[in-house]
Design a protein around this motif. Sequence first.
Motif, PDB file in Angstrom:
ATOM      1  N   CYS A  85       0.860  -1.182   0.000  1.00 46.43           N
ATOM      2  CA  CYS A  85       0.000   0.000   0.000  1.00 46.43           C
ATOM      3  C   CYS A  85       0.900   1.237   0.000  1.00 46.43           C
ATOM      4  O   CYS A  85       1.721   1.420   0.901  1.00 46.43           O
ATOM      5  CB  CYS A  85      -0.880  -0.027   1.252  1.00 46.43           C
ATOM      6  N   VAL A  86       0.737   2.073  -1.023  1.00 50.66           N
ATOM      7  CA  VAL A  86       1.601   3.238  -1.192  1.00 50.66           C
ATOM      8  C   VAL A  86       0.918   4.461  -0.582  1.00 50.66           C
ATOM      9  O   VAL A  86      -0.215   4.790  -0.960  1.00 50.66           O
ATOM     10  CB  VAL A  86       1.881   3.482  -2.687  1.00 50.66           C
ATOM     11  N   ARG A 103      -3.619  -6.370   5.238  1.00 50.53           N
ATOM     12  CA  ARG A 103      -2.624  -7.270   5.816  1.00 50.53           C
ATOM     13  C   ARG A 103      -1.316  -7.263   5.041  1.00 50.53           C
ATOM     14  O   ARG A 103      -0.441  -8.107   5.253  1.00 50.53           O
ATOM     15  CB  ARG A 103      -3.173  -8.713   5.876  1.00 50.53           C
ATOM     16  N   GLY A 104      -1.188  -6.328   4.083  1.00 47.59           N
ATOM     17  CA  GLY A 104       0.056  -6.247   3.319  1.00 47.59           C
ATOM     18  C   GLY A 104       1.051  -5.326   4.006  1.00 47.59           C
ATOM     19  O   GLY A 104       0.996  -5.106   5.212  1.00 47.59           O
ATOM     20  N   VAL A 138       5.980  -8.440  -5.977  1.00 48.86           N
ATOM     21  CA  VAL A 138       4.725  -7.795  -5.604  1.00 48.86           C
ATOM     22  C   VAL A 138       3.662  -8.048  -6.664  1.00 48.86           C
ATOM     23  O   VAL A 138       3.926  -7.967  -7.865  1.00 48.86           O
ATOM     24  CB  VAL A 138       4.954  -6.275  -5.388  1.00 48.86           C
ATOM     25  N   THR A 139       2.441  -8.412  -6.212  1.00 48.04           N
ATOM     26  CA  THR A 139       1.349  -8.721  -7.142  1.00 48.04           C
ATOM     27  C   THR A 139       0.304  -7.612  -7.172  1.00 48.04           C
ATOM     28  O   THR A 139      -0.461  -7.526  -8.126  1.00 48.04           O
ATOM     29  CB  THR A 139       0.638 -10.027  -6.718  1.00 48.04           C
ATOM     30  N   GLU A 140       0.227  -6.805  -6.107  1.00 52.95           N
ATOM     31  CA  GLU A 140      -0.754  -5.722  -6.090  1.00 52.95           C
ATOM     32  C   GLU A 140      -0.174  -4.494  -5.398  1.00 52.95           C
ATOM     33  O   GLU A 140       0.437  -4.586  -4.329  1.00 52.95           O
ATOM     34  CB  GLU A 140      -2.042  -6.137  -5.370  1.00 52.95           C
ATOM     35  N   LEU A 141      -0.402  -3.354  -6.034  1.00 50.34           N
ATOM     36  CA  LEU A 141      -0.038  -2.062  -5.455  1.00 50.34           C
ATOM     37  C   LEU A 141      -1.354  -1.354  -5.145  1.00 50.34           C
ATOM     38  O   LEU A 141      -2.143  -1.071  -6.055  1.00 50.34           O
ATOM     39  CB  LEU A 141       0.753  -1.273  -6.497  1.00 50.34           C
ATOM     40  N   VAL A 142      -1.615  -1.104  -3.853  1.00 51.11           N
ATOM     41  CA  VAL A 142      -2.818  -0.363  -3.454  1.00 51.11           C
ATOM     42  C   VAL A 142      -2.391   1.090  -3.281  1.00 51.11           C
ATOM     43  O   VAL A 142      -1.643   1.405  -2.350  1.00 51.11           O
ATOM     44  CB  VAL A 142      -3.379  -0.895  -2.117  1.00 51.11           C
ATOM     45  N   ARG A 170      -6.792   1.526  -6.373  1.00 53.78           N
ATOM     46  CA  ARG A 170      -6.829   2.841  -5.732  1.00 53.78           C
ATOM     47  C   ARG A 170      -7.937   2.787  -4.700  1.00 53.78           C
ATOM     48  O   ARG A 170      -8.995   2.181  -4.952  1.00 53.78           O
ATOM     49  CB  ARG A 170      -7.150   3.888  -6.820  1.00 53.78           C
ATOM     50  N   LEU A 171      -7.778   3.411  -3.553  1.00 55.99           N
ATOM     51  CA  LEU A 171      -8.860   3.459  -2.572  1.00 55.99           C
ATOM     52  C   LEU A 171     -10.084   4.083  -3.226  1.00 55.99           C
ATOM     53  O   LEU A 171      -9.968   5.022  -4.009  1.00 55.99           O
ATOM     54  CB  LEU A 171      -8.448   4.305  -1.361  1.00 55.99           C
TER      55      LEU A 171
END
Lengths: 199, 199
Positions: A85-86, A103-104, A138-142, A170-171
Amino acid sequence: MSSILTPSVDALVAELARLPGIGPRSAQRLAFHLLKAPPERPQALAEAIQAVVENIRPCTECFSFAEGDLCPVCADPRRDPTVICVVEEPSAIVSIERTHEFRGRYHVLGGALSPIDGVDPEDLRIAELDQRIERDGVTELVIATNPTMAGEATALFLADRVRDRLRVTRLASGLPVGADLEHADELTLGRALLGRRDI
Amino acid sequence: MSSILTPSVDALVAELARLPGIGPRSAQRLAFHLLKAPPERPQALAEAIQAVVENIRPCTECFSFAEGDLCPVCADPRRDPTVICVVEEPSAIVSIERTHEFRGRYHVLGGALSPIDGVDPEDLRIAELDQRIERDGVTELVIATNPTMAGEATALFLADRVRDRLRVTRLASGLPVGADLEHADELTLGRALLGRRDI
């Protein structure tokens, strides 16, 4: 503030007035509170400030606050390193952790892109993010940058760079829970419409 | 606050949240500000707090804040010792000094009479005031306790004790300068009427 009381008190008022949201009157009120309190209280505050100055450094992984090399999240082996999560700043991590829905791990950019303020991609911790994406698979960047002009620009910039390699999310933008439609601003309501979901 | 970040940051947030008017959210915002600032700034704040803890004691004459035995007002030989302005707390001294209208000395009672809160005459520095009145041949007592129930009760109590020996005055109550009659509360407007002056 004039030097009506004593030099030490004046110095304390001046330092307190440098804090954000603390004007000269509030600074004076806080100083008087500290002067009236049992000495253990201002002592404890001074020591707490000293402790963060001495102990806190950026996490070597995510650039949040850490006391050793790693922040508590990066040091926790149960946190999934393949979902990152960025965020712009560590304060966002506190807010997200409170939801208990993530949980990331995190990555603190240190701001958002804003060419007009002289914040370009090389001023943010993007190279370090790239390294983590490669190394940890990494499989997902939130992307949880703020829903502001700069935050949105940063989200798009990051998404464009990596969307061929991994999932980028994106949130959601929309109505705050408990809010009243009548008081929602047009932009938020527009986003809520665009992001409408089947029920 | 949960311990989402690190123990040192949590401890600092907890100490900041003990300050009056600083809720948990503000405390977190202040802590993050101190963490982001160059280390000289939190260092200077911690040192300013330590300095008041170590240096400040009550003035042996008037019980305001002093760094040696006497506060700056009591140490100033140009201040008239025969006129004493009686205040509840040192913060009132700052406000009065800012007016540059008072050239006498002060006496800090340490509160106001409030039997319901267990504050009786012997809890205030009244015996010390009596000694100063005797010793310095005080001719006027300006009673500047707050215009509250407790402050008024204290003013009356003090006035009754000494009015046979010296002049006792009270700060005027009335409309604040620049205020609008329409927005004045009834009590203040009533006082303004009672205290009306010929022009």
